[in-house]
Structure formats: C-alpha cells, structure tokens
Enzyme design. Structure first.
Site, PDB file in Angstrom:
ATOM      1  CG  ASP A 191     -33.222 -55.464 -40.100  1.00  0.00           C
ATOM      2  OD1 ASP A 191     -34.362 -54.989 -40.315  1.00  0.00           O
ATOM      3  OD2 ASP A 191     -33.003 -56.695 -40.103  1.00  0.00           O
ATOM      4  CG  ASN A 248     -36.871 -63.106 -46.893  1.00  0.00           C
ATOM      5  OD1 ASN A 248     -37.223 -63.022 -45.717  1.00  0.00           O
ATOM      6  ND2 ASN A 248     -36.766 -64.274 -47.523  1.00  0.00           N
ATOM      7  N   GLY A 249     -35.182 -61.065 -44.592  1.00  0.00           N
ATOM      8  CA  GLY A 249     -34.152 -61.542 -43.687  1.00  0.00           C
ATOM      9  C   GLY A 249     -33.970 -60.652 -42.480  1.00  0.00           C
ATOM     10  CD  GLU A 250     -33.416 -60.423 -36.951  1.00  0.00           C
ATOM     11  OE1 GLU A 250     -33.171 -59.920 -35.837  1.00  0.00           O
ATOM     12  OE2 GLU A 250     -34.142 -61.426 -37.103  1.00  0.00           O
ATOM     13  NE  ARG A 297     -41.636 -54.606 -41.559  1.00  0.00           N
ATOM     14  CZ  ARG A 297     -41.713 -53.585 -40.731  1.00  0.00           C
ATOM     15  NH1 ARG A 297     -42.691 -52.707 -40.859  1.00  0.00           N
ATOM     16  NH2 ARG A 297     -40.823 -53.434 -39.764  1.00  0.00           N
ATOM     17  CG  LEU A 298     -43.069 -62.268 -39.870  1.00  0.00           C
ATOM     18  CD1 LEU A 298     -44.529 -62.369 -39.459  1.00  0.00           C
ATOM     19  CD2 LEU A 298     -42.423 -63.640 -39.857  1.00  0.00           C
ATOM     20  CB  SER A 299     -43.570 -56.311 -38.419  1.00  0.00           C
ATOM     21  OG  SER A 299     -44.242 -55.752 -39.525  1.00  0.00           O
ATOM     22  CB  ILE A 300     -38.692 -59.247 -36.898  1.00  0.00           C
ATOM     23  CG1 ILE A 300     -39.406 -60.459 -37.538  1.00  0.00           C
ATOM     24  CG2 ILE A 300     -37.845 -59.700 -35.710  1.00  0.00           C
ATOM     25  CD1 ILE A 300     -40.291 -61.228 -36.588  1.00  0.00           C
ATOM     26  CB  CYS A 353     -39.948 -61.089 -45.259  1.00  0.00           C
ATOM     27  SG  CYS A 353     -40.116 -60.108 -43.772  1.00  0.00           S
TER      28      CYS A 353
END
Length: 319
Positions: free
Chosen positions: A101, A76-78, A50-53, A2
């Site tokens: 999240d 950006n992150g988790e 977005r990098l979808s996780i 992200c």
C-alpha cells in the site's frame, strides 16, 4: 505500528548521523526493518522503522523511491482501499513494482498531487518529497490515529512519530510550553497542535502541510467531521438507520482485515470489541487469534465476559 522521521536543514551538516539516531530511537515501533535515505543535494533525510503488514518482501521497505517519478515517501499506517486505488492507477498507465500500500500511496500522490487525500481510506501519517515541485508534502489521517510531530522554523524542518527522539537528538527544542502546562493542570490535557514543548507541534487530524526549500509553508484542513456526519446515510426510520449503520460498520471492518500476517482481536467483553470480534471471525472463517488481558482485582477482571463472547462463536482465546 511503524515509525517515521525526517530532517531538512539549511545549516546542519550532520543530518545523516542524526537521522540514524532518531530512527534507532524509534526501533520499538518497527522491528522488521530500519533504514534511511539521505539527499545530499538538498540536505534532507528520511528515516523509517517498519512493522511489516502488507507485502512482507524487502522490496516494500522504506523510505521508498518511486521508479516512475523519483518521489520519495516515508509512511506510517495502512491504506485500506489500496487495491482499488491500484487498479485505477494501472488503468491510467502507471506501473507498480511491489504489492504494498506504500507504493500505491506514493504513486497516487504522483498522479493526483494533494488531491490524493480525497481518495484515501485508512490511518496514516506520511511525508513525500515531490521531486518536480521540490516540496515536502505531509499529511495526517482524518481523525488522527497516527501521530505526526514536527519542528518548523527558518532553518529546520524536523518531523517524527514521537516527541522524545527529537528532544534527545536536538538540544535546542527543550523549552517548555507554559500554556500547555496550564491546560494540563486545568483540563487534564494538552490541546493539539501544541505539545509539551514550545517549538514542537502536532499536525492536526485531517490536515496537510506543504513546505518548500525556503521553509515557506502552508497548513490546511482537507476534512472535517461536520462535513461527513451522516452524509452517507439516508434513512426513513430508526430501524432503517440501525440497519444502514450496521451495514457500514461491517463494510469498514472488512476493509481493515486485509493483511499478509495473522490478525488478532483484543477482547474486553464490551460492546466495541465484541462487535469487531464477531465480524472478523465471520469474514475470516475463524482464522483470528483473540486475546484478553485482565487484572485479578475486583471490577477489573473482564476475562469471563470475553470468554462468553468467544464461546458464542466457538472461537479461541489466549490470556
């Protein structure tokens, strides 16, 4: 991975064009969605790649606007403990509209304010526009896994996940920081919060930044490793210490295995990646893709060691 970006300016009337330009320069960080939010009343804009996780649905794309209070986030992150936080907030009467999240972080800030940082477990850099207080609340994770670079003066607040997009979009911030050059030559490193450029800074790990519409700001530390070192471990012997440490490692790795996409391990054959491989394989019942990158050079080929680790668990490896 992200990417996030944003611009708040008292004079620049082209922030809508510039936020798109910056976001497009960050497209390699988030190939699943690129979008922006522009607030014309206060002349600020957020961008997100977005990098979808977690929660792959488009409803979780960013920048995200809270349906409860109107706050806006680019993140950006988790957040590893987002499910636990979500349950707490639901019990307090807060409604949710996604399974992400991102929304949990956004609503947790809406409830706790800056104190939300006490409850977060994860890796993150984010900025939230607080609609009620009319401030930008920015934070970077405890040890700085996620990057956060910014420009802040009396007319502009610009932030980004990388330095280069800011330099390419704004001609005024290319002056070299000579102190950083000196440190690079003498120590082989540029020490944060400084960057290679005079007007660009990194928000340090474990810190938050608050900025109001008058460009008045505060930067404070919310966490320091010296305050946490061994604080959760009470041991009577070396063996006891090893057992408790191992238990904590398993606990924290398990928290990071929450995903709505496939999970992979990058194996080197060394201790760290082998431990992560063993725990993830066990917790996910062999539903992990394992990868090894190697070089056909003497002392650089670790593929055999990686294969031996995988063979112990009878898993699979891709090279």
């Amino acid at each position: 991975m992200c990417g996030i970006a944003g611009i708040y300016s008292s004079s620049d009337k082209e922030i809508d064009k510039k936020i798109w330009k910056i976001s497009n320069l960050l497209s390699h960080r988030g190939p699943d969605n690129t979008d922006t939010y522009v607030n014309k009343e206060f002349n600020f804009a957020f961008g997100s790649n977005r990098l979808s996780i977690i929660d792959l649905d488009k409803r979780s794309n960013q920048p995200m606007v809270s349906q409860n209070n109107g706050n806006i986030i680019t993140f950006n992150g988790e957040i590893y403990n987002y499910k636990e936080l979500k349950k707490i907030l639901i019990d307090k009467g807060i409604k949710f509209y996604t399974d992400s999240d991102t929304e949990v972080l956004l609503e947790a800030y809406g409830y706790y304010g800056r104190e939300v940082l006490k409850y977060l477990e994860g890796m993150f850099s984010f900025v939230i526009w607080d609609k009620k207080k009319k401030i930008f609340f920015c934070a970077r994770d405890h040890v700085g896994v996620k990057p956060f670079v910014y420009v802040l003066n009396k007319k502009n607040f610009i932030f980004c996940s990388e330095v280069l997009p800011i330099i390419k979009c704004f001609e005024n911030f290319k002056s070299i920081n000579l102190e950083s050059i000196n440190n690079l030559y003498n120590y082989g490193n540029i020490f944060q919060p400084n960057s290679f450029f005079k007007d660009l800074f990194f928000l340090e790990p474990g810190h938050f930044l608050e900025i109001n519409l008058k460009f008045e700001f505060k930067i404070e530390s919310y966490w320091d490793i010296s305050d946490s070192l061994n604080s959760q471990l009470k041991f009577k012997s070396c063996n006891d210490y090893v057992e408790q440490s191992a238990s904590k490692i398993v606990e924290y790795v398990e928290k990071q295995l929450v995903s709505d996409v496939e999970i992979g391990n990058l194996l080197s054959g060394g201790l760290d990646s082998s431990v992560l491989f063993g725990i993830s394989e066990e917790k996910l019942n062999n539903r992990v893709n394992n990868f090894n990158t190697y070089f056909k050079l003497e002392n650089y080929d670790e593929s055999q060691e990686s294969k031996e680790v995988v063979d112990l668990k009878k898993g699979k490896i891709f090279q």
